[in-house]
Design a protein around this motif. Structure first.
Motif, PDB file in Angstrom:
ATOM      1  N   PRO A 184      -7.332  41.553  -4.586  1.00  0.00           N
ATOM      2  CA  PRO A 184      -6.878  40.447  -3.674  1.00  0.00           C
ATOM      3  C   PRO A 184      -5.737  39.656  -4.678  1.00  0.00           C
ATOM      4  N   ALA A 185      -5.371  38.744  -3.817  1.00  0.00           N
ATOM      5  CA  ALA A 185      -3.967  37.905  -4.111  1.00  0.00           C
ATOM      6  C   ALA A 185      -4.138  37.446  -5.517  1.00  0.00           C
ATOM      7  N   LEU A 186      -5.277  36.977  -6.038  1.00  0.00           N
ATOM      8  CA  LEU A 186      -5.464  36.208  -7.290  1.00  0.00           C
ATOM      9  C   LEU A 186      -4.871  37.006  -8.255  1.00  0.00           C
ATOM     10  N   PHE A 187      -5.128  38.344  -8.224  1.00  0.00           N
ATOM     11  CA  PHE A 187      -4.737  39.222  -9.398  1.00  0.00           C
ATOM     12  C   PHE A 187      -3.176  39.342  -9.512  1.00  0.00           C
ATOM     13  N   GLU A 188      -2.405  39.234  -8.331  1.00  0.00           N
ATOM     14  CA  GLU A 188      -1.023  39.336  -8.486  1.00  0.00           C
ATOM     15  C   GLU A 188      -0.475  38.086  -8.933  1.00  0.00           C
ATOM     16  N   ARG A 189      -1.216  36.840  -8.458  1.00  0.00           N
ATOM     17  CA  ARG A 189      -0.839  35.686  -9.024  1.00  0.00           C
ATOM     18  C   ARG A 189      -0.838  35.510 -10.415  1.00  0.00           C
ATOM     19  N   ASP A 225       8.971  42.480   0.346  1.00  0.00           N
ATOM     20  CA  ASP A 225       9.574  43.153   1.400  1.00  0.00           C
ATOM     21  C   ASP A 225       8.600  43.948   2.255  1.00  0.00           C
ATOM     22  N   PHE A 226       8.863  43.866   3.389  1.00  0.00           N
ATOM     23  CA  PHE A 226       7.911  44.635   4.343  1.00  0.00           C
ATOM     24  C   PHE A 226       8.748  45.603   5.495  1.00  0.00           C
ATOM     25  N   ASP A 227       8.597  46.523   5.830  1.00  0.00           N
ATOM     26  CA  ASP A 227       9.173  47.411   6.669  1.00  0.00           C
ATOM     27  C   ASP A 227       7.864  47.952   7.874  1.00  0.00           C
ATOM     28  N   ASP A 228       6.832  47.340   7.432  1.00  0.00           N
ATOM     29  CA  ASP A 228       5.795  48.031   8.502  1.00  0.00           C
ATOM     30  C   ASP A 228       4.868  46.662   8.677  1.00  0.00           C
ATOM     31  N   ALA A 229       4.018  46.715   9.596  1.00  0.00           N
ATOM     32  CA  ALA A 229       2.911  45.558   9.669  1.00  0.00           C
ATOM     33  C   ALA A 229       1.886  45.618   8.700  1.00  0.00           C
ATOM     34  N   TRP A 230       2.025  45.708   7.663  1.00  0.00           N
ATOM     35  CA  TRP A 230       1.282  45.992   6.616  1.00  0.00           C
ATOM     36  C   TRP A 230      -0.150  45.024   6.677  1.00  0.00           C
ATOM     37  N   PHE A 231       0.226  43.830   7.076  1.00  0.00           N
ATOM     38  CA  PHE A 231      -0.943  42.711   6.989  1.00  0.00           C
ATOM     39  C   PHE A 231      -2.029  43.355   7.878  1.00  0.00           C
ATOM     40  N   LEU A 232      -1.681  44.462   8.691  1.00  0.00           N
ATOM     41  CA  LEU A 232      -2.836  44.847   9.718  1.00  0.00           C
ATOM     42  C   LEU A 232      -3.923  45.587   8.825  1.00  0.00           C
ATOM     43  N   ARG A 233      -3.379  46.314   7.630  1.00  0.00           N
ATOM     44  CA  ARG A 233      -4.155  47.172   7.031  1.00  0.00           C
ATOM     45  C   ARG A 233      -5.402  46.440   6.325  1.00  0.00           C
ATOM     46  N   TYR A 234      -5.459  45.069   6.124  1.00  0.00           N
ATOM     47  CA  TYR A 234      -6.244  44.224   5.598  1.00  0.00           C
ATOM     48  C   TYR A 234      -6.889  43.325   6.636  1.00  0.00           C
ATOM     49  N   LYS A 257      -4.777  38.041   1.979  1.00  0.00           N
ATOM     50  CA  LYS A 257      -3.789  38.421   0.813  1.00  0.00           C
ATOM     51  C   LYS A 257      -2.227  38.369   1.152  1.00  0.00           C
ATOM     52  N   PHE A 258      -1.838  38.443   2.222  1.00  0.00           N
ATOM     53  CA  PHE A 258      -0.333  38.660   2.659  1.00  0.00           C
ATOM     54  C   PHE A 258       0.255  37.152   2.751  1.00  0.00           C
ATOM     55  N   PRO A 259      -0.575  36.310   3.636  1.00  0.00           N
ATOM     56  CA  PRO A 259       0.015  35.129   3.679  1.00  0.00           C
ATOM     57  C   PRO A 259      -0.010  34.305   2.614  1.00  0.00           C
ATOM     58  N   THR A 260      -1.195  34.332   1.516  1.00  0.00           N
ATOM     59  CA  THR A 260      -1.057  33.604   0.484  1.00  0.00           C
ATOM     60  C   THR A 260       0.193  34.142  -0.674  1.00  0.00           C
TER      61      THR A 260
END
Length: 388
Positions: free
Chosen positions: A119-124, A136-145, A165-168
């Motif tokens: 989850p995003a909290l670990f990256e924060r 940086d995104f080159d694919d619709a990676w948000f679909l994975r989650y 995660k990605f919107p956060t």
């Protein structure tokens, strides 16, 4: 207020100011950027979206350090159909050292995410409150989650833990870099405050001009991986039709086990050092895609490679393909199978047209899809967020 920075028009006044002074004698302070890539050089997205910019950015005083999260062993296991779990576990064993690397750099340039599957909290926590970072995104990676669409979100636990995660991360990013309009629109809807549309590009120095093949066999080229090779099956019938009419071969680069009954396939192993020379063996390059949420987020890089080699292209009218291909000028857009057969037949039967389209394609890449054109704009965007 959202700031959208496009390849052909810089709307951020700080970026514009940096561009005006890029050629002046005023020396910019050095910046240290951590390239937190998902893969090493074997991963195309990491190699092309981040790593290939290291040298041109260094010329602008932006010094980068690459730190792949997943090793090349992960990519090899993916392409060979083996378990990727050992490579993932090894990646997380190396993860504790990431915090020190983050702190040692002015800006962190993240390919997709720092810590996959968490989850995003670990990256924060890893980035802290004040560290400036780029996504940086080159694919619709948000679909994975499971962020949007039918391509992701089938697992309820994944949706619950990772769906947002990605919107956060986007809302905290100093800059979001995306490969095409589909991803730009998603990023802005998700709350990204500063978006740079930067296509995935080639280093044109690695694609010297070459003459069209003289082989009497009409050669249709495709480059990719075993993961994307199944898209070629969409062209089984038109390729069989053309094979029955005249000598034809499908040159498959990077997917050694792919075959199409009734179509002569020639296979070449992919190599970064030789991919341009392999593409030059083709008369035309193709990129078939389904019209789905994942494909609409793809960067169209195959088409750019063919065009850089001076070859006409045919692509499905999906996502970035519709922007890259100038229909009837640098190649064709083809939807139904009958249209693919017709467009391939036109190029097969008209060598002068192939030559003219290939020349126009290379000129278009030099103007809009080459590292030499995009690196200065990227450097200006990085300078702009550092100055804020």
């Amino acid at each position: 207020m959202s700031i959208s920075v496009h390849l052909d028009r810089i709307t951020d006044p700080i970026v514009a100011q940096d561009e005006r002074h890029a050629g002046s004698s005023v020396r910019q302070p050095e910046l240290r950027v951590l390239m937190a890539t998902r893969y090493g050089r074997l991963g195309a997205s990491s190699r092309l979206r981040l790593l290939q910019y290291a040298e041109p950015l260094a010329e602008q005083g932006i010094l980068s350090t690459a730190r792949p999260f997943l090793s090349d062993n992960y990519v090899k296991a993916l392409y060979e159909g083996r378990s990727r779990l050992p490579a993932v576990l090894a990646a997380y064993a190396r993860a504790p050292a990431l915090r020190a690397a983050v702190q040692e750099h002015d800006i962190v340039w993240i390919e997709k995410e720092l810590l996959p599957f968490l989850p995003a909290l670990f990256e924060r926590a890893l980035l802290g409150a004040n560290k400036k970072f780029i996504l940086d995104f080159d694919d619709a990676w948000f679909l994975r989650y499971g962020g949007e669409g039918e391509a992701g979100g089938r697992n309820r636990l994944v949706r619950t833990l990772l769906g947002g995660k990605f919107p956060t991360l986007l809302r905290r990013a100093a800059l979001t870099i995306v490969a095409n309009e589909t991803l730009r629109d998603w990023a802005l809807r998700a709350g990204a405050a500063n978006v740079l549309l930067l296509p995935t590009v080639v280093d044109l120095d690695h694609y010297p001009p070459t003459a069209m093949p003289t082989n009497p066999v009409f050669t249709i080229g495709w480059i990719g991986t075993p993961v994307t090779a199944p898209y070629l099956a969409r062209l089984a019938e038109p390729l069989r039709q053309l094979s029955a009419e005249a000598p034809l071969e499908l040159l498959v680069i990077g997917a050694p086990d792919f075959t199409l009954p009734g179509v002569t396939c020639r296979h070449l192993p992919w190599s970064e050092a030789t991919e341009a020379a392999m593409i030059s063996q083709c008369d035309v390059g193709i990129m078939p895609l389904p019209d789905d949420a994942w494909a609409r987020g793809k960067s169209g890089y195959k088409l750019i490679q063919y065009m850089a080699a001076g070859r006409p292209t045919i692509g499905s009218p999906v996502g970035a393909n519709t922007t890259i291909v100038e229909d009837g000028v640098t190649g064709f857009l083809a939807g139904p199978a009958a249209t693919w057969a017709d467009r391939l037949r036109r190029l097969r039967d008209d060598p002068p047209r192939r030559q003219a389209m290939g020349s126009a394609a290379r000129l278009r890449v030099a103007a809009d899809y080459a590292l030499q054109a995009t690196a200065p704009r990227l450097a200006a965007a990085i300078r702009s967020i550092a100055a804020r």
